[in-house]
Write a protein that holds these residues in place. Structure first.
Motif, PDB file in Angstrom:
ATOM      1  N   LEU A  61       0.819  -1.209   0.000  1.00  0.00           N
ATOM      2  CA  LEU A  61       0.000   0.000   0.000  1.00  0.00           C
ATOM      3  C   LEU A  61       0.856   1.263   0.000  1.00  0.00           C
ATOM      4  O   LEU A  61       0.492   2.274  -0.581  1.00  0.00           O
ATOM      5  N   ASN A  62       1.993   1.221   0.695  1.00  0.00           N
ATOM      6  CA  ASN A  62       2.933   2.343   0.674  1.00  0.00           C
ATOM      7  C   ASN A  62       4.317   1.852   1.070  1.00  0.00           C
ATOM      8  O   ASN A  62       4.487   0.699   1.516  1.00  0.00           O
ATOM      9  N   TYR A  63       5.284   2.750   0.929  1.00  0.00           N
ATOM     10  CA  TYR A  63       6.681   2.394   1.168  1.00  0.00           C
ATOM     11  C   TYR A  63       7.314   3.461   2.065  1.00  0.00           C
ATOM     12  O   TYR A  63       7.085   4.667   1.884  1.00  0.00           O
ATOM     13  N   HIS A  64       8.125   3.000   3.011  1.00  0.00           N
ATOM     14  CA  HIS A  64       8.900   3.907   3.862  1.00  0.00           C
ATOM     15  C   HIS A  64      10.368   3.757   3.498  1.00  0.00           C
ATOM     16  O   HIS A  64      10.914   2.651   3.543  1.00  0.00           O
ATOM     17  N   VAL A  77       7.868   8.765   3.166  1.00  0.00           N
ATOM     18  CA  VAL A  77       6.746   7.883   2.849  1.00  0.00           C
ATOM     19  C   VAL A  77       6.318   8.118   1.405  1.00  0.00           C
ATOM     20  O   VAL A  77       6.096   9.266   0.985  1.00  0.00           O
ATOM     21  N   SER A  78       6.187   7.031   0.649  1.00  0.00           N
ATOM     22  CA  SER A  78       5.796   7.099  -0.752  1.00  0.00           C
ATOM     23  C   SER A  78       4.683   6.100  -1.013  1.00  0.00           C
ATOM     24  O   SER A  78       4.743   4.949  -0.575  1.00  0.00           O
ATOM     25  N   SER A  79       3.664   6.540  -1.731  1.00  0.00           N
ATOM     26  CA  SER A  79       2.556   5.630  -2.052  1.00  0.00           C
ATOM     27  C   SER A  79       2.807   4.848  -3.338  1.00  0.00           C
ATOM     28  O   SER A  79       2.216   3.781  -3.541  1.00  0.00           O
ATOM     29  N   ASP A  80       3.677   5.383  -4.196  1.00  0.00           N
ATOM     30  CA  ASP A  80       3.921   4.709  -5.478  1.00  0.00           C
ATOM     31  C   ASP A  80       5.305   4.080  -5.577  1.00  0.00           C
ATOM     32  O   ASP A  80       5.697   3.592  -6.628  1.00  0.00           O
ATOM     33  N   SER A 108       4.184  -5.824   7.181  1.00  0.00           N
ATOM     34  CA  SER A 108       5.220  -5.268   6.330  1.00  0.00           C
ATOM     35  C   SER A 108       6.301  -6.278   6.009  1.00  0.00           C
ATOM     36  O   SER A 108       6.421  -7.325   6.655  1.00  0.00           O
TER      37      SER A 108
END
Length: 544
Positions: A61-64, A77-80, A108
């Motif tokens: 769903l998202n990336y840290h 934080v990035s959603s794509d 995660s």
């Protein structure tokens, strides 16, 4: 069994169990752990330090992104899965980048990637010298100027960059009494292309009201306040170019590792240097929480606090009666003292009218060239020891100094404890010292156990017509600070960051001394054509 499992899952994810009289509990959504997590890395080869990342994973769903700048950095934080970072440490350096992919329900998976980044950026040498003095250099709040702390928007309504604190600018000394002005910021050039930073805040930090809860876990009182906060430990300073558009600007940005910040806590570690000289620096920092631009002005010369006003006249000598100085006020030092009063001076002090007399409404202390008791010069040294001393207050002495090569007139004070603890433990304040071999300058100095003899606690200033016109030489002595003035203009303040027996023997009574010495360590060579010179004193006044 099925019901029990669902209830247990609800407890884990929601923290409570809702009992129902029904047999079935609604099922939770499916929890997905991201799989096939990978990342592509594009390191720019132009030396800019820019690295682009593209992460991807099934069911993410998202990336840290943790870019490896410091152990305590906040994630991007990035959603794509797209992210970029400018690495700022010059030269070739390795970084361990961690990417965490989050799926449904917060589960995660993560990977790490080691990258090597080359940054071709060199901070101008003049900025490094101004900031660190090519070694270590201390900076303090320039608290006596308007806007030393201020805030405003980054952009105006037209989208133009704003360069001034239009919302709020602190008045001079507005934060006096709070912990802010006690901070000492030290920048160090390590000599190997790296730079360090420490913040000594005496254990307390001045917080922006909106940052208090997150930083110290206390509810905000609704205004900026001081809280205990540990800032010890060295931080690295990373420099990078910036084109924010603010004017003025050096185009240089400083970023501190491990959560470092410049005294006022805004939860930001990145500061643009707007301008910097050997004695003054202005920086701009963007508060992450609200996007506001904050401005700080620092100085490398510790700014003194306002001096208290002492207005009650408690002792004076107006020298209105001709003849010998008033016996009720003054004693004398007679003779040559030990080793020329400890300074290799050439005069013999007397109480003769040839050397000290009140006439025409002034006290006259005259140094004369004459053979007397084995010395080639005579003069006088008056003191109020055992007749008047005081603790804290203001002294004003209106005087016209003696001139000529080798003269050394002085207006000063010694601790009354000199007879028991000796010098320099008793403490000494030199309100005015003049050297006839250096006309146009006077100096004030402090002598303590930490700096006696050739003291470092001294400052000289220019003066005009010092031997032909009267000037008022003053000291304002308060608890924790001693300021020196000429004609009511302060030019030097002694305020040690740490006050102890070694740096501050000034919480006990002192007495006054007036004299004209000849030669010695400070007076220097005596003009062979010297015959005599007089220091005239119109009055001595002490206020508390």
């Amino acid at each position: 069994m099925k019901n029990i499992l669902y209830l247990f899952a609800a407890f884990l994810f929601f923290g409570t169990i809702v009992w129902s009289c029904q047999e079935e509990v609604p099922e939770l959504g499916t929890l997905y752990v991201p799989t096939n997590l990978g990342v592509s890395v594009d390191i720019q080869s132009d030396g800019s330090g820019l690295v682009n990342f593209q992460a991807s994973a099934t069911d993410a769903l998202n990336y840290h992104f943790y870019f490896g700048n410091s152990p305590s950095e906040d994630p991007f934080v990035s959603s794509d899965g797209k992210a970029s970072n400018f690495y700022k440490k010059t030269g070739t350096n390795d970084y361990l980048v961690k990417i965490v992919a989050f799926g449904a329900g917060g589960v995660s998976s993560s990977i790490t990637e080691e990258i090597t980044v080359f940054v071709d950026f060199e901070v101008p040498s003049e900025i490094i010298k101004a900031l660190t003095n090519n070694g270590s250099k201390e900076w303090y709040w320039k608290q006596d100027v308007s806007g030393h702390l201020g805030v405003g928007p980054q952009f105006n309504d037209a989208g133009e960059v704003v360069s001034d604190p239009t919302y709020y600018a602190a008045a001079p000394n507005e934060k006096e009494g709070l912990c802010l002005y006690e901070d000492v910021l030290t920048f160090t050039d390590n000599g190997d292309g790296t730079f360090g930073y420490t913040l000594e805040n005496q254990g307390d930090t001045f917080f922006h009201t909106d940052e208090i809860q997150d930083a110290v876990g206390e509810p905000s009182p609704g205004y900026d306040a001081c809280y205990a906060y540990d800032t010890t430990g060295n931080k690295d300073v990373l420099f990078s170019p910036t084109d924010s558009g603010v004017n003025p600007s050096t185009g240089i940005n400083m970023e501190f590792t491990n959560g470092g910040f410049m005294s006022y806590y805004l939860n930001s570690s990145s500061y643009e240097i707007m301008y910097i000289t050997d004695t003054e620096m202005k920086v701009r920092v963007i508060q992450k929480r609200n996007g506001l631009a904050w401005y700080h002005i620092f100085t490398s010369e510790k700014t003194a606090s306002p001096d208290p006003e002492f207005t009650d006249l408690v002792w004076q000598d107006e020298f209105d009666t001709d003849g010998a100085p008033a016996d009720a006020n003054w004693n004398y030092d007679i003779g040559t003292g030990s080793n020329g009063w400890g300074n290799f001076e050439e005069q013999y002090y007397t109480d003769r009218p040839e050397n000290v007399i009140v006439a025409d409404g002034v006290l006259k202390i005259t140094a004369r060239k004459e053979n007397f008791s084995g010395k080639g010069y005579t003069s006088a040294r008056l003191k109020t020891q055992d007749k008047f001393d005081f603790t804290y207050g203001r002294v004003d002495v209106k005087a016209k100094v003696a001139g000529g090569g080798g003269t050394w007139p002085a207006i000063w004070m010694l601790g009354s404890s000199i007879t028991t603890v000796g010098w320099p433990k008793c403490g000494e304040m030199d309100i005015m010292e003049y050297v006839g071999n250096k006309p146009g300058y006077v100096q004030s100095a402090i002598h303590t156990p930490s700096s006696s003899g050739a003291t470092v606690n001294v400052k000289s200033t220019t003066i005009e017509n010092e031997t032909t016109e009267f000037h008022v030489y003053s000291v304002i002595w308060s608890e924790g600070q001693i300021s020196f003035l000429i004609d009511d203009q302060r030019f030097y303040t002694y305020k040690p960051a740490e006050q102890n027996d070694s740096t501050w023997p000034f919480d006990a009574p002192q007495f006054l001394i007036l004299n004209v010495a000849m030669g010695g360590n400070l007076g220097g060579a005596i003009d062979p054509n010297f015959t005599e010179s007089t220091m005239e004193i119109d009055y001595v006044r002490v206020y508390q």
